[in-house]
Write an enzyme that holds these catalytic residues in place. Structure first.
Site, PDB file in Angstrom:
ATOM      1  N   LYS B  79      -0.897  -4.582 -35.642  1.00  0.00           N
ATOM      2  CA  LYS B  79      -1.393  -4.473 -34.314  1.00  0.00           C
ATOM      3  C   LYS B  79      -2.826  -3.533 -34.409  1.00  0.00           C
ATOM      4  O   LYS B  79      -2.469  -2.408 -35.036  1.00  0.00           O
ATOM      5  CB  LYS B  79      -0.305  -4.125 -33.188  1.00  0.00           C
ATOM      6  CG  LYS B  79      -0.783  -3.888 -31.775  1.00  0.00           C
ATOM      7  CD  LYS B  79       0.282  -3.553 -31.072  1.00  0.00           C
ATOM      8  CE  LYS B  79      -0.179  -3.387 -29.326  1.00  0.00           C
ATOM      9  NZ  LYS B  79       0.954  -3.131 -28.570  1.00  0.00           N
ATOM     10  N   SER B 158       1.763  -6.010 -24.643  1.00  0.00           N
ATOM     11  CA  SER B 158       0.255  -5.764 -25.150  1.00  0.00           C
ATOM     12  C   SER B 158       0.230  -6.304 -26.572  1.00  0.00           C
ATOM     13  O   SER B 158      -0.659  -6.488 -27.111  1.00  0.00           O
ATOM     14  CB  SER B 158      -0.207  -4.353 -25.186  1.00  0.00           C
ATOM     15  OG  SER B 158       0.795  -3.533 -26.014  1.00  0.00           O
ATOM     16  N   SER B 182       6.240  -3.952 -24.432  1.00  0.00           N
ATOM     17  CA  SER B 182       4.987  -4.638 -25.154  1.00  0.00           C
ATOM     18  C   SER B 182       5.466  -5.311 -26.321  1.00  0.00           C
ATOM     19  O   SER B 182       4.595  -5.869 -27.254  1.00  0.00           O
ATOM     20  CB  SER B 182       3.797  -3.674 -25.453  1.00  0.00           C
ATOM     21  OG  SER B 182       3.241  -3.275 -24.145  1.00  0.00           O
TER      22      SER B 182
END
Lengths: 100, 495
Positions: B79, B158, B182
């Protein structure tokens, strides 16, 4: 329902170091109103015998931190530190004049 | 045949038995990644060339018997919130569009020490603020689970790029972070296993901070065993993160396969609602019944302060975010908008650099940090303690809690849950866990009415990841979730 006045919103924008137009503020009005009302909701709870919890260590009453000797540790070179500086000169970060 | 069909454990066994080599594995995953990038927009910065070079080095290590570990040469996705030294790290924001990480995060360093090879920095909601991966400055991510109706759906957020990357078989594992759900929510919407570890388990050093008392890194994988093996590699005390707990390293996968008889599983009554998708309710009941049939005791429990979790979360998370984001001034890093005074540089750079959602949360946080609101902030922190005490009370008599992860299946990119109660429930399932600092996992349990994945969540007591994996593995064994996304089927990535 309490709503923030224009002046109060302006103050928030100022302390957040943002420049926001009226359209954005209008779009955000609901979120701002929600948070104010949520804060009001929390006020009704009896917390007289409760200690605040800012992170897990507070709740577990454990000291998570570790200490090391106060020795100089060089973890980054000057190049690494200045790598992403938008405006620099030699080893200095360039900024507008701050002292008149 | 594509090597993308194999999970981490399978790839490791193939490597150990010399049935394949890292460069072949990396090559197949790069091919899949390129397809996924075109259709799903999973990467912000692919690093395929570097990965290919690293794979050649891994080949040589395996040849000479000097492999870094049994996982040397296996690809992962990262990420774009993790600093990876020398690589662009944007946090999905224009503000950091040209930011090159000057150092490496501890978690990615740990994984690289085991030989895992990153294929690139994955898309996400901007500054980790969002739950659909639609706020990224680099465009939204599309869920690889697409139906014949051809509607593009969200992968969740997210960590949307991370979940889409694993669900599209571009990588067998991706790193995510979880501040209010998330990792778990995108895992649920993409049919994956996603764990948020106990706060203090994985180092936050080198992870761009959103809310420092809530953030935690975790793995997204296609099965439970892989997830535990990755946690073994990621976790570990780091003196550079003052919120870490010094604990002896354990094998988180040790309890997988063990009997669950005698464990007690709680069902929190405050999480039940007739607003839940009927399929979610059905799976919830069926999973509870299944666990009972294997000797677990199922009990109803109460978490009375649950209804205050959202107010507490939004007050504290926004305040922490506002404080954390004060460092972005356009002077030491970040895209600077030139101006005549310091104050103008700050205002213009910050306004230009961020999208609406980030700016909105900063404003809310600033409100909560006003001096005249200090007592209200303290009150929120006290209610946080009450919420956490709720969990501590139930964990005196139960080992785990079983709840849904989300209220339903992935929604369309251009729609969002409109019912306020549905939106509330979606958040409640996950944010309470972050407030209390507890570990929790989402595991896929089946498909919903639309044919999209649904996940269930197990919440454990502090540092009980081994027990979580034990029960998660039992659920996985019984539900036999073998479905794969339409993207994978279309591109033959699972054969």
């Amino acid at each position: 329902m309490k709503k923030l006045s224009d002046k109060e919103v302006e103050r928030l924008v100022k302390i957040s170091y943002l420049e926001l137009d009226n359209e954005f503020i209008n779009n955000s009005a609901q979120s701002l109103t929600n948070i104010i009302n949520w804060v009001q909701e929390l006020k009704s709870i009896d917390t007289s015998s409760v200690q605040p919890m800012f992170c897990l260590a507070d709740f577990l009453q454990q000291n998570f931190s570790t200490w090391r000797n106060d020795d100089v540790v060089n973890n980054a070179s000057v190049n690494e530190i200045l790598l992403n500086v938008p405006e620099k000169e030699d080893v200095f970060i360039v900024v507008p004049k701050v002292i008149e | 045949m594509s090597l993308t069909k194999y999970c981490i454990l399978e790839l490791s066994n193939l490597l150990k038995n010399k049935k394949t080599k890292p460069s072949e594995i990396i090559n197949d995953h790069i091919k899949a990644s390129k397809l996924a990038q075109q259709e799903l927009n999973i990467y912000i910065t692919p690093t395929f060339e570097n990965a290919t070079q690293e794979a050649i080095k891994a080949d040589e290590r395996w040849n000479s018997g000097n492999q870094k570990s049994e996982f040397d040469g296996i690809p992962i996705g990262v990420k774009d919130i993790f600093l990876t030294k020398g690589e662009r790290t944007t946090n999905a924001s224009k503000f950091l569009d040209n930011f090159i990480a000057p150092y490496e995060s501890t978690v990615t360093a740990n994984l690289k020490n085991y030989g895992f090879i990153s294929l690139g920095k994955l898309n996400m909601d901007e500054f980790a603020m969002g739950s659909a991966n639609v706020t990224s400055a680099y465009g939204p991510v599309v869920n690889p689970w697409k139906l014949t109706d051809n509607i593009s759906r969200v992968p969740g957020g997210s960590s949307g790029g991370s979940s889409a990357a694993v669900a599209s078989y571009s990588v067998p594992m991706a790193l995510g972070t979880d501040t209010g759900g998330s990792i778990r929510q995108p895992a649920s919407l993409c049919g994956l296993v996603g764990l948020k570890p106990t706060y203090g388990t994985c180092s936050r050093f080198g992870i761009i901070a959103y809310a420092s008392s809530l953030d935690q890194a975790g793995p997204l994988t296609r099965n439970v065993k892989d997830n535990a093996l990755i946690l073994n590699c990621m976790a570990g005390f780091d003196e550079k993160d003052a919120s870490m707990v010094k604990k002896q390293k354990i094998d988180y996968s040790a309890n997988i396969g063990k009997s669950i008889s005698g464990l007690t599983v709680g069902i929190p009554k405050e999480y039940t609602s007739d607003k839940l998708d009927s399929a979610v309710n059905t799976y919830w009941k069926n999973i509870a019944n299944m666990l009972e049939s294997f000797g677990a005791k199922i009990v109803e429990v109460s978490l009375p302060y649950t209804k205050y979790a959202l107010p507490v979360y939004y007050v504290m998370a926004s305040a922490e975010a506002s404080s954390n984001l004060a460092r972005f001034d356009g002077i030491r890093y970040g895209k600077q908008v030139p101006a005549n005074t310091l104050e103008e540089i700050y205002k213009k750079s910050r306004t230009n650099g961020w999208g609406e959602e980030v700016k909105r949360r900063i404003l809310i946080g600033s409100y909560n940090l006003l001096e005249e609101n200090f007592n209200d902030f303290i009150q929120a922190a006290k209610v946080r303690a009450l919420i956490t005490q709720d969990f501590a009370n139930v964990f005196k008599t139960v080992d785990l809690l079983l709840t849904p992860t989300t209220t339903g299946e992935a929604f369309g990119l251009n729609e969002s849950p409109k019912d306020p109660i549905e939106m509330y429930l979606n958040d409640i399932f996950t944010v309470t866990v972050n407030l209390a600092g507890l570990p929790a996992i989402s595991i896929p349990v089946g498909l919903g009415k639309l044919g999209l994945p649904i996940g269930m969540q197990l919440i454990g007591n502090y540092f009980s990841e081994s027990t979580i994996y034990q029960v998660a593995a039992k659920i996985e064994e019984q539900v036999q979730f073998k479905d794969v996304s339409s993207f994978v089927v279309k591109n033959n990535l699972n054969i």
